[in-house]
Design an enzyme around this catalytic site. Sequence first.
Site, PDB file in Angstrom:
ATOM      1  N   CYS A 261       0.817  -1.215   0.000  1.00  0.00           N
ATOM      2  CA  CYS A 261       0.000   0.000   0.000  1.00  0.00           C
ATOM      3  C   CYS A 261       0.851   1.267   0.000  1.00  0.00           C
ATOM      4  O   CYS A 261       0.640   2.171  -0.825  1.00  0.00           O
ATOM      5  CB  CYS A 261      -0.977  -0.023   1.172  1.00  0.00           C
ATOM      6  SG  CYS A 261      -0.236   0.087   2.824  1.00  0.00           S
ATOM      7  N   HIS A 309      -2.684   1.376   6.784  1.00  0.00           N
ATOM      8  CA  HIS A 309      -3.051   1.245   5.368  1.00  0.00           C
ATOM      9  C   HIS A 309      -3.217   2.630   4.761  1.00  0.00           C
ATOM     10  O   HIS A 309      -3.646   3.571   5.432  1.00  0.00           O
ATOM     11  CB  HIS A 309      -4.350   0.444   5.206  1.00  0.00           C
ATOM     12  CG  HIS A 309      -4.634   0.073   3.783  1.00  0.00           C
ATOM     13  ND1 HIS A 309      -3.922  -0.897   3.118  1.00  0.00           N
ATOM     14  CD2 HIS A 309      -5.533   0.566   2.885  1.00  0.00           C
ATOM     15  CE1 HIS A 309      -4.375  -1.000   1.876  1.00  0.00           C
ATOM     16  NE2 HIS A 309      -5.348  -0.125   1.710  1.00  0.00           N
ATOM     17  N   HIS A 321      -5.895   1.743  -4.351  1.00  0.00           N
ATOM     18  CA  HIS A 321      -5.013   1.235  -3.304  1.00  0.00           C
ATOM     19  C   HIS A 321      -4.598  -0.191  -3.610  1.00  0.00           C
ATOM     20  O   HIS A 321      -5.179  -0.867  -4.461  1.00  0.00           O
ATOM     21  CB  HIS A 321      -5.703   1.318  -1.929  1.00  0.00           C
ATOM     22  CG  HIS A 321      -6.795   0.309  -1.724  1.00  0.00           C
ATOM     23  ND1 HIS A 321      -7.030  -0.322  -0.511  1.00  0.00           N
ATOM     24  CD2 HIS A 321      -7.744  -0.191  -2.577  1.00  0.00           C
ATOM     25  CE1 HIS A 321      -8.055  -1.136  -0.620  1.00  0.00           C
ATOM     26  NE2 HIS A 321      -8.504  -1.079  -1.849  1.00  0.00           N
TER      27      HIS A 321
END
Length: 346
Positions: A261, A309, A321
């Site tokens: 990520c 994240h 993402h």
Amino acid sequence: MAAHRKPRQRTLTGPAGRTAATLALAGAATATALDGAAHAEPQLTPAQVKAEVDALYEQAETATERYNGTKVKADKARTALTRLRDEATRRTERLNSSRNALGSIASAQYRAGGLDPAVQLALSSSPEEYLEGASLAERAGSRQAARITAIRKELARIAELRTRADGRLAELTASQSELARHRSAIQEKIGAAQRLLDRLTTQQRAGYDQERDGRGANAASAAPGAVRAPNARAAAAVAFAYGAIGKPYVWGATGPGAFDCSGLTQAAWRSAGVALPRTTYTQINTGQRVSRGALAPGDLVFFFSGISHVGIYVGGGQMVHAPRPGSAVRLAPIDQMPFAGASRPA
């Protein structure tokens, strides 16, 4: 004598015997079932499986970001160690050249009846000890004294470099051990999540993937260019993110073929000429913090209480993402995970 005989055991036959045998078998079966139940894995509902898998993936991402941060430290330590060793080598070569230059006059001085203290230094197997035990500056001429002073300084500098190199080596070794621990934790969490997912049916697994990753959700509302980015650099980062859609998630990866990520967000903004740090918990402190209601394309959006994240906001309540192991970079709604904050790099 008959009165002392042991009474004979009666053997049950007929209906009574069959009833006793049935009861005994039933008791044994019950005991076996209870014993087996004590060792069986707990039966989880699909919703419970999904909840546990989500928790494991969050833990894996946290470990991944720690791995990424430790890798940055290890790379810096390795670079610094190489630089220090190279400088120590260069200075040692210069020192040897200086000592060889002093030694070139040894023969002439020997023939003249003695050795100059500077030449004794050049010929000494341990110049450090010689310098400590002799007052050379007082006994040598000004030229030789200057050479001795330079050698003394060079020896001290080399010793300092070697000490610093030893410290960097210890730092690198510690970072490598820490990397191994984080790598083990990541693999453990991912493996546990996969074993839980294997309990789901094909249909349940497909439902989980769509729910977790936002596959196909409101994609039309955030098509490339649908919402204008605030500046050219943000537009370039968004364009890169769209171009990465479909590339696999691989923990620790920064592209170009795979990403985790924070690796995706770092690569996207790097394509726009902006250097972001490597981890989620450092990226959130880059640039200007923005509220959820003020989000614009290109902003970094962060999730979970541990800031584990990150995605790139592209407008329309959507982000691009890299979701998790086993998935690929994709478009997803930002409200599918607990929102933790946002930042605008430029």
